[in-house]
Design a protein around this motif. Structure first.
Motif, mmCIF file in Angstrom:
data_model
loop_
_atom_site.group_PDB
_atom_site.id
_atom_site.type_symbol
_atom_site.label_atom_id
_atom_site.label_comp_id
_atom_site.label_asym_id
_atom_site.label_seq_id
_atom_site.Cartn_x
_atom_site.Cartn_y
_atom_site.Cartn_z
ATOM 1 N N VAL A 16 -2.302 11.930 2.155
ATOM 2 C CA VAL A 16 -1.464 11.155 1.252
ATOM 3 C C VAL A 16 -0.871 9.976 2.021
ATOM 4 O O VAL A 16 -0.441 10.145 3.171
ATOM 5 C CB VAL A 16 -0.338 12.049 0.683
ATOM 6 N N PRO A 17 -0.842 8.761 1.439
ATOM 7 C CA PRO A 17 -0.275 7.613 2.160
ATOM 8 C C PRO A 17 1.109 7.909 2.718
ATOM 9 O O PRO A 17 1.921 8.600 2.080
ATOM 10 C CB PRO A 17 -0.226 6.525 1.084
ATOM 11 N N SER A 18 1.394 7.385 3.917
ATOM 12 C CA SER A 18 2.668 7.670 4.570
ATOM 13 C C SER A 18 3.115 6.469 5.396
ATOM 14 O O SER A 18 2.328 5.556 5.673
ATOM 15 C CB SER A 18 2.546 8.895 5.470
ATOM 16 N N SER A 22 2.824 9.895 -4.450
ATOM 17 C CA SER A 22 1.380 9.808 -4.703
ATOM 18 C C SER A 22 0.968 10.852 -5.735
ATOM 19 O O SER A 22 1.486 11.968 -5.748
ATOM 20 C CB SER A 22 0.597 10.034 -3.402
ATOM 21 N N ARG A 23 0.020 10.456 -6.579
ATOM 22 C CA ARG A 23 -0.540 11.406 -7.544
ATOM 23 C C ARG A 23 -1.577 12.320 -6.915
ATOM 24 O O ARG A 23 -2.078 13.232 -7.577
ATOM 25 C CB ARG A 23 -1.182 10.628 -8.703
ATOM 26 N N ARG A 24 -1.891 12.075 -5.655
ATOM 27 C CA ARG A 24 -2.932 12.873 -5.011
ATOM 28 C C ARG A 24 -2.536 14.339 -4.886
ATOM 29 O O ARG A 24 -3.394 15.220 -4.851
ATOM 30 C CB ARG A 24 -3.245 12.314 -3.620
ATOM 31 N N ARG A 44 7.046 17.228 -4.118
ATOM 32 C CA ARG A 44 6.013 16.858 -5.095
ATOM 33 C C ARG A 44 5.056 18.022 -5.312
ATOM 34 O O ARG A 44 4.569 18.246 -6.429
ATOM 35 C CB ARG A 44 5.256 15.615 -4.619
#
Length: 376
Positions: free
Chosen positions: A61-63, A78-80, A104
């Motif tokens: 996930v982007p960080s 993120s929707r991931r 999340r």
């Protein structure tokens, strides 16, 4: 079982959360289960799919790096997370030290009607106190929200259980950490390495861990000044420049892992831990597995790990004089060091990752049974 492990950290990060998440995934694979890891992206990490050294597929996930502490990365919204849980057709969601990404994961599990097990590993309230001088109440509110929504919270020590209960978190079970007793063992003691680290034959006193404010490694200044002692520091982090100045004569080896780290552990005479905010303290357990006596604060996880005057010595937290006196007493007593080291090794020999991994699977099964009973 199909398990999604949502973790705030994962290798190549080097810390307790990352190591435990990796060992959990590896054990699940070995037992024939189907795990998927969701973790923050790190520079150079692969696209979604199996990381090169991971035991199972990893969705990144982007960080962003934490300001002032780039070794720690914080996941971005993120929707991931929900997409990964859905695509994996998870039976259960495992939240490793949930705070940002784990929130999340908990939200996604709730929306999908999936049970979740939350593993408490990091004293975030203590970190808030260290870095901000405040913010403890906000940290506990967030922890209560995510752990309160989980079907079960697993805490690594009796001290952690007490802290969670005191802040209104329920459905807690004790789940300790394992240690690789094949990798960390006394037989790896290396006399050539010892001569390189302490050419004058000094007693080698080691610290292994992050070099960050919450670890209070500066407390070793008095130990570094002890006659006949040589402090060896393993790890990296934002406090390193200041610690090099505060610990003249200490040897800084940087970050070490694997067999290299195990060889260093086994070559120590005393292991000294300084941080007062440990919910468990894996490095204490690795030192014990290596046959090395431990000096640690009488706070948090070490209270369970160190049997005072049998496997090591417990000292008041944040007391540099007590720490130095304890180390000095062991420096002057090689026979006592040997006795503590042997007792420490014996105490952890059955705490394998396989044993604690099976305990974790039992927790999963109990939670699934409880959900089924409620649905019926």
């Amino acid at each position: 079982m199909r398990v999604v492990i949502v973790t705030e950290s994962f290798p190549p990060d080097v810390n307790g959360v990352a190591h435990c998440a990796q060992q959990t995934a590896l054990h699940l694979v070995r037992r024939g289960h189907d795990p998927l890891v969701v973790a923050p992206a790190v520079p150079g990490s692969t696209p979604p799919g199996p990381d090169a050294d991971a035991p199972c597929p990893v969705v990144r996930v982007p960080s962003l790096p934490l300001p002032g502490y780039p070794q720690v990365r914080v996941a971005l919204p993120s929707r991931r997370v929900a997409a990964a849980i859905t695509a994996h057709r998870a039976d259960i969601v495992h939240l490793a030290s949930p705070f940002v990404l784990g929130v999340r994961g908990m939200t996604a599990a709730a929306r999908l009607g999936l049970p979740a097990v939350a593993v408490y590993q990091t004293d975030l309230a203590g970190y808030a106190r260290t870095y901000m001088g405040a913010g403890e109440s906000a940290a506990w509110r967030r922890l209560r929200a995510v752990h309160g929504a989980a079907d079960r919270t697993l805490a690594p020590s009796t001290a952690a259980v007490r802290d969670l209960e005191a802040h209104g978190i329920g459905r807690i079970r004790l789940w300790r950490r394992g240690v690789d007793t094949e990798r960390f063992r006394p037989a790896l003691r290396d006399e050539e390495l010892r001569r390189a680290l302490a050419p004058g034959g000094e007693t080698i006193v080691g610290y292994v861990g992050r070099l960050a404010p919450e670890k209070h490694v500066d407390l070793l200044a008095g130990v570094a000044a002890l006659p006949g002692a040589r402090v060896v520091v393993v790890g990296d982090g934002p406090s390193e420049p200041g610690l090099r100045a505060a610990l003249p004569g200490a040897v800084f080896l940087g970050r070490r892992t694997g067999t290299d780290l195990a060889r260093i552990f086994a070559s120590l005479d005393v292991f000294a831990h300084t941080g007062p905010y440990e919910t468990f303290c894996q490095t204490v357990q690795e030192a014990m597995a290596s046959g090395v006596p431990v000096v640690a604060p009488a706070a948090g996880g070490p209270l369970d790990l160190v049997d005072h005057r049998r496997t090591g010595l417990l000292v008041p937290p944040d007391d540099p004089d007590a720490l130095s006196e304890a180390v000095a007493s062991l420096t002057a007593a090689p026979a006592l060091r040997d006795a503590y080291g042997r007792a420490g090794r014996a105490a952890v020999e059955r705490r394998t990752w396989a044993a604690v991994g099976d305990e974790l699977i039992d927790h999963y099964r109990e939670v699934l049974r409880e959900r089924t009973a409620v649905a019926a």
